[in-house]
Each structure stands twice: as C-alpha cells, then as structure tokens.
Scaffold this motif. Structure first.
Motif, short mmCIF file in Angstrom:
data_model
loop_
_atom_site.label_atom_id
_atom_site.label_comp_id
_atom_site.label_asym_id
_atom_site.label_seq_id
_atom_site.Cartn_x
_atom_site.Cartn_y
_atom_site.Cartn_z
N VAL A 87 32.09 78.87 18.63
CA VAL A 87 33.48 79.33 18.76
C VAL A 87 33.81 80.16 17.52
O VAL A 87 33.68 79.66 16.39
N PRO A 88 34.20 81.41 17.69
CA PRO A 88 34.45 82.26 16.52
C PRO A 88 35.59 81.72 15.66
O PRO A 88 36.74 81.67 16.08
N THR A 89 35.26 81.33 14.45
CA THR A 89 36.25 80.78 13.53
C THR A 89 35.95 81.25 12.11
O THR A 89 34.78 81.48 11.75
N VAL A 90 36.99 81.40 11.32
CA VAL A 90 36.79 81.66 9.91
C VAL A 90 36.07 80.46 9.31
O VAL A 90 36.28 79.31 9.73
N ALA A 91 35.17 80.72 8.36
CA ALA A 91 34.31 79.66 7.83
C ALA A 91 34.88 79.06 6.56
O ALA A 91 35.51 79.76 5.75
N LEU A 92 34.66 77.79 6.40
CA LEU A 92 34.96 77.13 5.13
C LEU A 92 34.04 77.67 4.04
O LEU A 92 32.90 78.05 4.31
N TRP A 93 34.56 77.69 2.82
CA TRP A 93 33.74 78.13 1.69
C TRP A 93 33.09 76.91 1.05
O TRP A 93 33.76 75.92 0.75
N GLY A 94 31.79 76.99 0.86
CA GLY A 94 31.09 75.89 0.23
C GLY A 94 30.74 74.79 1.22
O GLY A 94 30.80 74.96 2.43
N ASP A 95 30.37 73.64 0.68
CA ASP A 95 29.93 72.51 1.49
C ASP A 95 31.15 71.78 2.06
O ASP A 95 31.97 71.25 1.30
N ALA A 107 46.56 68.24 -0.30
CA ALA A 107 45.25 68.52 0.26
C ALA A 107 44.99 70.02 0.17
O ALA A 107 45.84 70.83 0.51
N VAL A 108 43.82 70.38 -0.31
CA VAL A 108 43.47 71.79 -0.55
C VAL A 108 42.14 72.09 0.14
O VAL A 108 41.18 71.33 0.03
N THR A 109 42.10 73.23 0.84
CA THR A 109 40.86 73.68 1.46
C THR A 109 40.54 75.10 1.00
O THR A 109 41.43 75.88 0.67
N LEU A 110 39.23 75.42 0.99
CA LEU A 110 38.75 76.73 0.56
C LEU A 110 38.04 77.40 1.72
O LEU A 110 37.24 76.76 2.43
N TRP A 111 38.29 78.70 1.90
CA TRP A 111 37.80 79.45 3.05
C TRP A 111 37.21 80.78 2.61
O TRP A 111 37.62 81.33 1.58
N HIS A 112 36.30 81.31 3.42
CA HIS A 112 35.79 82.66 3.17
C HIS A 112 36.91 83.67 3.41
O HIS A 112 37.62 83.61 4.42
#
Length: 307
Positions: A87-95, A107-112
């Motif tokens: 499913v086309p989705t923006v990817a998380l950055w890192g593990d 809560a903090v998330t990192l993305w490409h």
C-alpha cells in the motif's frame, strides 16, 4: 474516582490549546538529537492536529502529537504493515521498533521527507486509496469509526461555540444519526484512511503518490473515504474535472450511491465540529469556523477556506 464526560471534554480542550509551536519546536529539536540528527534550522510545515517540522540537515519530517495521544504505537505498526502489503505510504525514518519517541509527555514520530514539486490533485489520491481499500484487514485491532461520538465530543469541548451553536449542531447530529438506518448499506467495513484528501497525500520521487497522516485510520466502509474526497473537492473549490478524474481512476463516483447525501452531511458536520474544537479563539481558523456555522444556519452552500 471516575471522570465525568464534562471533565474529560475540558481536559481534551486544555490539552489541544497548549499544543502550540512554542511548545512543540523544542520537542522536535530534542527528537532530532535523540535520533542522531542535527536540529539546527528546523522548519515548521504545519501545526494543527500535530506539530509537523522538517529538518534542513536531513530529509526527515518530525511530527509531535498533542498531549494525551496514546495511539502512535498503533500508527507505527500499521505503516509497517502497509509497506509489507504494497500500500503506497510515506515511510517512517529509521527503525520503526524505536518509534514513537516519548519526549516531554508527547509522542513523536520521524518520517522520510518527500519534496513536493507540484500541488497534489484529487486524481493522485485514487490509486493509493484503491490499494488501501483492496488490502486485507491487518492482524491487529483498529478502532471502528465513531463519527457521531467524535462530533458530540467536539461540540461539547469547543471553546468557540455559543449555546445556540451547540443546540443547532446537536439537533443536526441527532437527526443524521436517526436517519442512518434509512441509508442504503455501503461496502463491508474494512481498513480506511479516515481522512483521505489532498493534504494527506504526497508525491514520491518516482512520480506516483503515497498516503500519509495515518492518525485517523479506522475500520469502516470505504464510502467514508470516498465522501471525504468529494467534500474536499467541492467545498474547497477544486476544478470539477479533477474530481471526475479521481472517479475515473478509482472506478467509482460516490455521488451515485443512494446514501451519498446523508454521508456528505455527516462528513461535513464532522469537519465543522472538529475545527470548532481545534481552533484557538480569536484566530483566523476560528473566524472560518464561524463563517461555516453561519452558512449552515442559513442553509447556504458556500466555498470553504481550508484550515
């Protein structure tokens, strides 16, 4: 001791209105340092539900959730599962195993970061959305859509609404909820985005499009996503041919469904009340909410300004 619904509404309202760039920027900078990235020159992209920042030192976007958001672990798990199911989705950055980060009670998330060279059109949303709707149910629980529960919470906790506003909106919500059994049944409940629209879609470097902002993902009939696209195209004055092209690529026009007008009204009420809850008093967003309420009260069909 149990918390009354009124106290819960007030707590939600207070949490959202201390969610400002002055508070979230230091958290984004701390998240960058924790991830081994240079936080200098962090740029604010958008600040509504989340504080969204872009690093200038690396192709990374940092999203800082408002206080009390505790479902980001599920979002991370969902995005990883979506990638495994094409499913086309923006990817998380890192593990993903190390996300979300917990910083200062947020809560903090990192993305490409995907640089955008042109605006997203409705047609761009069609193919990734169809891929999502064709995907199987994930092997972990997601909440069912509770449109009327969210509407009622927003009405109760908004700092903008007068008593007359609340009465009008509650009456409209009750009427729509009463009419729900009269509508033709839609598709079987499945995985939907929950807020599928232009600003939650990004163009990728290969020329395709990916979905982003998965905070609203729920189990519900796909008609909810299709109504969201139609409402955004019409209310925000996108050229009609863009919506027609979306329908051609997706393979369906929600306006041809017998329950369309009912679902359209529910979706628009949800948008109005959600923005009434989130918009700080005295802000331009609050003025836009007031304008929408006045049009609703008069029974007018108006073009909205996007928030």
């Amino acid at each position: 001791m149990s918390t009354s619904p009124h106290e819960a509404d007030l707590r939600t309202n207070v949490a959202e209105h201390v969610h400002t760039p002055e508070r979230t920027r230091p958290i984004a900078e701390a998240a960058a340092r924790m991830a081994g990235l240079d936080p200098q020159g962090v740029v604010l992209i958008r600040h509504q539900t989340n504080g969204v920042y872009r690093l200038t030192s690396a192709p990374v976007v940092i999203k800082v959730a408002p206080p009390g958001e505790d479902h980001l672990g599920e979002v991370v798990a969902l995005v990883s599962w979506l990638q495994d199911h094409a499913v086309p989705t923006v990817a998380l950055w890192g593990d993903p195993a190390y996300q979300p980060l917990e910083i200062g009670g947020r809560a903090v998330t990192l993305w490409h970061y995907l640089p955008q060279e042109r605006p997203v059109h409705a047609a761009d949303v069609a193919e990734p959305l169809l891929a999502l709707h064709d995907a199987p149910l994930p092997p972990f629980p997601l909440p069912p859509l509770d449109a009327f529960g969210e509407i009622q919470n927003s009405i109760a906790s908004s700092p903008l609404l007068t008593d007359q506003d609340r009465s009008m909106l509650r009456d409209l919500s009750a009427q729509l909820a009463h009419d729900e059994p009269l509508q033709a049944s839609g598709s079987a409940p499945g995985l939907i985005h929950g807020d599928a629209q232009h600003r939650n879609t990004l163009l990728d470097p290969a020329g395709g499009a990916v979905l982003s902002d998965w905070d609203s993902a729920v189990i519900a009939p796909r008609e909810w996503d299709l109504a969201t696209i139609e409402v955004h195209c019409r209310r925000f004055n996108h050229p009609p041919e863009e919506y027609e092209e979306f329908c051609r690529r997706y393979g369906r026009d929600i306006r041809e469904w017998s329950g369309y007008e009912w679902l359209r009204d529910v979706r628009e009420l949800r948008m109005i009340t959600t923005n009434a809850r989130k918009s700080p008093p005295g802000s331009p967003a609050a003025a836009e909410v007031r304008r929408r309420l006045d049009s609703l009260r008069k029974g007018e069909t108006s073009i909205w300004n996007i928030l």
